[in-house]
Design an enzyme around this catalytic site. Structure first.
Site, PDB file in Angstrom:
ATOM      1  NE  ARG A 213      -4.480   1.689   6.270  1.00 48.57           N
ATOM      2  CZ  ARG A 213      -3.235   1.360   5.926  1.00 48.57           C
ATOM      3  NH1 ARG A 213      -2.477   0.678   6.760  1.00 48.57           N
ATOM      4  NH2 ARG A 213      -2.758   1.716   4.746  1.00 48.57           N
TER       5      ARG A 213
ATOM      6  CG  ASP B 212       1.191  -0.937  11.391  1.00 51.87           C
ATOM      7  OD1 ASP B 212       1.085  -0.009  12.215  1.00 51.87           O
ATOM      8  OD2 ASP B 212       1.665  -0.785  10.251  1.00 51.87           O
TER       9      ASP B 212
ATOM     10  CB  CYS C 289       6.520   1.055  10.227  1.00 51.69           C
ATOM     11  SG  CYS C 289       5.920   2.737  10.192  1.00 51.69           S
TER      12      CYS C 289
ATOM     13  NE  ARG D  36       0.054  -3.697   6.929  1.00 48.41           N
ATOM     14  CZ  ARG D  36       0.836  -2.989   7.735  1.00 48.41           C
ATOM     15  NH1 ARG D  36       0.728  -1.672   7.760  1.00 48.41           N
ATOM     16  NH2 ARG D  36       1.723  -3.587   8.519  1.00 48.41           N
TER      17      ARG D  36
ATOM     18  CG  LEU E  94      -1.866  -1.152   1.370  1.00 51.08           C
ATOM     19  CD1 LEU E  94      -2.532  -1.124   2.748  1.00 51.08           C
ATOM     20  CD2 LEU E  94      -2.916  -1.071   0.267  1.00 51.08           C
TER      21      LEU E  94
ATOM     22  CG  HIS F 289      -0.215   4.200  11.246  1.00 53.41           C
ATOM     23  ND1 HIS F 289       0.706   3.455  10.528  1.00 53.41           N
ATOM     24  CD2 HIS F 289      -1.373   3.492  11.206  1.00 53.41           C
ATOM     25  CE1 HIS F 289       0.128   2.349  10.076  1.00 53.41           C
ATOM     26  NE2 HIS F 289      -1.134   2.346  10.459  1.00 53.41           N
TER      27      HIS F 289
HETATM   28  N1  GLY Z   1       2.313   0.488   3.318  1.00 57.18           N
HETATM   29  C1  GLY Z   1       2.069   0.454   4.697  1.00 57.18           C
HETATM   30  C2  GLY Z   1       0.665   0.708   5.031  1.00 57.18           C
HETATM   31  O1  GLY Z   1      -0.013   1.393   4.272  1.00 57.18           O
HETATM   32  O2  GLY Z   1       0.162   0.250   6.001  1.00 57.18           O
END
Ligand code: GLY
Length: 254
Positions: free
Chosen positions: A132, A67, A249, A86, A19, A162
């Protein structure tokens, strides 16, 4: 607070399908592997034992292991990522984290939470509400942490992936932050180390045992962190930036 261990996951070949909203193009896989090796070396230089997980080609973003779990001194929480591609990244985290933690809790649907949205400040946790991480997921995490004697609160964020895309706690009441966060009531009592708007990506820097990992290419932020008295370790993470990922991350520290 001292960390002794970290978990990382080697980038997979399909990371080129990860992403991204950065507009910087697709990552160069070979370069990403080299940058990741240097990242692991930096963690080891900070005194951490690093548990290196193999690439998981089922999930292009799986190198962004932060994450998938929140690791606190008392317990681990396996998250439920908000990005559909994810969600499956958590599938083997319970068995990995179970090697180190007796207490493991879970975020459950319809809650979503990615731990890039969670910033630990002592025994309090700030949770960013993002695309998210939803209010249900944040509410679940607050209840879990309270059961273990900790506290948490939500922070509204905008225009960033984030919470920790825009703010990082560097311990000792020092907060590395973009302008948006300077003005928030919850952070007014902290010492702000400013990140200029044109260096916003460097707001995701990472404190580990007194040193701060800083992405390469952000000289004003680097100077501000150094002037606050920290040793700095500069890392080229250009291939991860292409996927909106930063230095925090890429690992879980505990
Ligand atoms: N590419 C990392 C994310 O969008 O979570």
């Amino acid at each position: 607070m001292q960390f002794t261990k970290a978990i990382v996951r080697i980038p997979c070949e399909r990371m080129t399908e990860g992403l991204s909203s950065s507009g910087f193009g697709k990552p160069d896989y070979s370069k990403a592997i080299m940058q990741h090796e240097k990242y692991v070396q930096a963690l080891e230089d900070c005194g951490l034992e690093v548990i290196v997980l193999p690439p998981d080609n089922d999930f292009p973003d799986s190198t962004f292991v932060e994450d998938t779990a929140l690791l606190t001194p008392a317990l681990a929480v396996i998250t439920l990522p908000g990005a559909p591609s994810r969600k499956g990244e958590i599938r083997d985290m319970q068995s990995i984290i179970g090697r180190f933690y007796n207490h493991i809790e879970f975020i459950r649907a319809p809650g979503t939470l990615e731990a890039g949205d969670v910033m630990m400040v002592g025994s309090h946790f700030f949770i960013g509400l993002s695309e998210r991480t939803n209010t249900d997921g944040a509410g679940q995490l607050i209840s879990i942490l309270e059961q273990y004697g900790m506290t948490a609160s939500v922070v509204e964020i905008a225009d960033m992936l984030h919470l920790k895309s825009g703010v990082s706690y560097l311990e000792n009441e020092n907060l590395l932050a973009t302008k948006y966060f300077h003005e928030l009531a919850e952070f007014r009592k902290m010492n702000i180390i400013p990140v200029p708007e044109h260096e916003g990506y460097a707001a995701n820097s990472l404190w580990i045992n007194g040193s701060v990992l800083v992405p390469e290419g952000y000289p004003e932020t680097l100077e501000n962190i150094s002037n606050a008295g920290y040793e700095t370790i500069i890392l080229d993470v250009s291939e991860f930036r292409k996927l909106d990922g930063g230095v925090s991350c890429l690992s879980l520290r505990f």
